[in-house]
Design an enzyme around this catalytic site. Sequence first.
Site, PDB file in Angstrom:
ATOM      1  N   GLU A  17       0.842  -1.211   0.000  1.00 37.87           N
ATOM      2  CA  GLU A  17       0.000   0.000   0.000  1.00 37.87           C
ATOM      3  C   GLU A  17       0.868   1.249   0.000  1.00 37.87           C
ATOM      4  O   GLU A  17       1.874   1.307   0.709  1.00 37.87           O
ATOM      5  CB  GLU A  17      -0.901   0.014   1.246  1.00 37.87           C
ATOM      6  CG  GLU A  17      -1.769   1.284   1.315  1.00 37.87           C
ATOM      7  CD  GLU A  17      -2.564   1.397   2.599  1.00 37.87           C
ATOM      8  OE1 GLU A  17      -3.567   0.684   2.729  1.00 37.87           O
ATOM      9  OE2 GLU A  17      -2.184   2.211   3.456  1.00 37.87           O
ATOM     10  N   ARG A 107     -16.097   3.341   3.879  1.00 35.66           N
ATOM     11  CA  ARG A 107     -16.909   4.476   4.319  1.00 35.66           C
ATOM     12  C   ARG A 107     -16.037   5.703   4.507  1.00 35.66           C
ATOM     13  O   ARG A 107     -16.418   6.810   4.140  1.00 35.66           O
ATOM     14  CB  ARG A 107     -17.610   4.142   5.646  1.00 35.66           C
ATOM     15  CG  ARG A 107     -18.551   5.252   6.082  1.00 35.66           C
ATOM     16  CD  ARG A 107     -18.920   5.134   7.542  1.00 35.66           C
ATOM     17  NE  ARG A 107     -17.767   5.401   8.395  1.00 35.66           N
ATOM     18  CZ  ARG A 107     -17.789   5.298   9.713  1.00 35.66           C
ATOM     19  NH1 ARG A 107     -18.892   4.897  10.331  1.00 35.66           N
ATOM     20  NH2 ARG A 107     -16.710   5.568  10.430  1.00 35.66           N
ATOM     21  N   GLY A 108     -14.870   5.538   5.119  1.00 40.39           N
ATOM     22  CA  GLY A 108     -14.039   6.680   5.503  1.00 40.39           C
ATOM     23  C   GLY A 108     -14.354   7.071   6.927  1.00 40.39           C
ATOM     24  O   GLY A 108     -15.387   6.681   7.485  1.00 40.39           O
ATOM     25  N   HIS A 149     -13.756  -2.642  14.764  1.00 38.68           N
ATOM     26  CA  HIS A 149     -13.752  -1.228  14.370  1.00 38.68           C
ATOM     27  C   HIS A 149     -14.053  -0.370  15.612  1.00 38.68           C
ATOM     28  O   HIS A 149     -14.921  -0.724  16.405  1.00 38.68           O
ATOM     29  CB  HIS A 149     -14.809  -0.987  13.275  1.00 38.68           C
ATOM     30  CG  HIS A 149     -14.763   0.419  12.755  1.00 38.68           C
ATOM     31  ND1 HIS A 149     -15.532   1.440  13.283  1.00 38.68           N
ATOM     32  CD2 HIS A 149     -14.014   0.986  11.780  1.00 38.68           C
ATOM     33  CE1 HIS A 149     -15.258   2.572  12.635  1.00 38.68           C
ATOM     34  NE2 HIS A 149     -14.352   2.315  11.718  1.00 38.68           N
ATOM     35  N   GLN A 176      -7.343  -4.466   8.714  1.00 39.27           N
ATOM     36  CA  GLN A 176      -6.593  -3.419   9.417  1.00 39.27           C
ATOM     37  C   GLN A 176      -5.294  -4.064   9.900  1.00 39.27           C
ATOM     38  O   GLN A 176      -5.246  -5.294  10.097  1.00 39.27           O
ATOM     39  CB  GLN A 176      -7.445  -2.921  10.599  1.00 39.27           C
ATOM     40  CG  GLN A 176      -6.836  -1.833  11.440  1.00 39.27           C
ATOM     41  CD  GLN A 176      -6.547  -0.575  10.642  1.00 39.27           C
ATOM     42  OE1 GLN A 176      -5.580  -0.580   9.860  1.00 39.27           O
ATOM     43  NE2 GLN A 176      -7.328   0.464  10.810  1.00 39.27           N
TER      44      GLN A 176
END
Length: 291
Positions: A17, A107-108, A149, A176
Site C-alpha cells: 500500500e 466508508r471513511g 472497528h 486493518q
Amino acid sequence: MRIDKILSDDKLHISFEVFPQKYGQPIEPILNTVEEISKLHPAFCSVTYGANGGASENTVKVASHIKNELNTPTLAHLTCVGSSKDDLDEKLVQLKENNIQNILALRGDIIDKEKFANKEDLLYASELIEYIKSNYDFCVGAACYPEVHPESKNQNEDINYLKLKQDMGADFITTQMFFDNSIFYNFMYKLRSAGVSIPVVAGIMPVTNVNQLKKIKELSNANIPSKFLSIADKFQDDKDSMKQAGIIYACNQIIDLISNGVNNIHIYTMNNASVAKQIMQNMSHIVNHKF
Ligand code: FAD
C-alpha cells in the site's frame, strides 16, 4: 488484472500500500516510490484515498501510473463519507477511463458527525459496495478489523456488517494492521463461522520508527504486544536499529502467517520503498517456495 482473479489460485500473494501526495505537493516522489515497489513484482499495489476525499485526484493519477505505465495490478481506495452519488460517479468514471479494475470501497472516517447523520447518500461501505456493483463492473474489496472497528459495539456486530459487505458483492477483504497473529487467527475462525467466505488479505505494518506507534494507537484499536514494546523501548533512539528490528518483526509475522496457510499478505509501506525491498530480500527463498 482483477484482484479476485489474482487471489483465486493457491499461490503466495504479497501486495503493498502507498498513499498519494497531498494537494500542491509534487507527484514525482510517489511515482519514484511506486516504480521501486513495482520492481518487486507485487500481486498488486494499492493507493489510499485522502480523508473526506482530500487529494482524491492524486489517488487516480498514482493508481493510473501503476496500472498503465508500470503494468502492475492496482487497487484504488474510494470512500463515500461526505460525497454525493454524483461525486462518486465522477470518481468511478475517472477510474474506469484510466483502466483501473479494482476498488477498495470504504466508508471513511467521519469528521463532521452532523453532516453524516443528515446525509441521504451512502452512509456505510456496504451501501457503496452495492452501488458500485449495481452500476459498474469493478472488482470490489472492503476493509475489516481483527480487533474490532473503534465505533462497533462488539465483534459480533462488526462481523455481521462485514457479512453484509460480502452479501452486497465484495470480492475480497483486507484487514486493518495487526501485530499479534493469534488475534488474526481467532478473527478468521469467527469470520468463517459467520459465513464470510471471500478471500482475506492480512495487513502487516512494518513499524520502523517509534513515532508510528503513537499514530497507530490514534487510528486503530491495534494491540501492540509487549514483545514489540520492548523492541521500541530498546531501539527508540537508534534509527537504523529500530528500522531493522521493525522489518524483522514484520518478517516474523509474515513467515508465521505463511506457515499457517495465509497466502494473501498486504504490506503497509508508508511510502518507504526501501522497507518493502528489505522485506522481499529477507524472504527471497520463501516467496519462491512452491505453494
Ligand atoms: P463500514 O464498513 O461502513 O463500517 C463503519 C462502522 O459502521 C463500523 O463500526 C461498522 O460495524 C458500522 N456499520 C457498518 N454498516 C452499518 C450499518 N448498516 N448500520 C450501522 N452500523 C454499521 N480511510 C480513508 O479515508 N482512506 C483510505 O484509503 C482508507 N483505507 C483503508 C484501508 C484499510 C485496509 C482499512 C482497514 C481502513 C482504511 N481506511 C481508509 C479507514 C476507514 O475508512 C475507517 O476505518 C472507517 O472508519 C470505516 O470504514 P469502513 O469501510 O470499514 O466502514
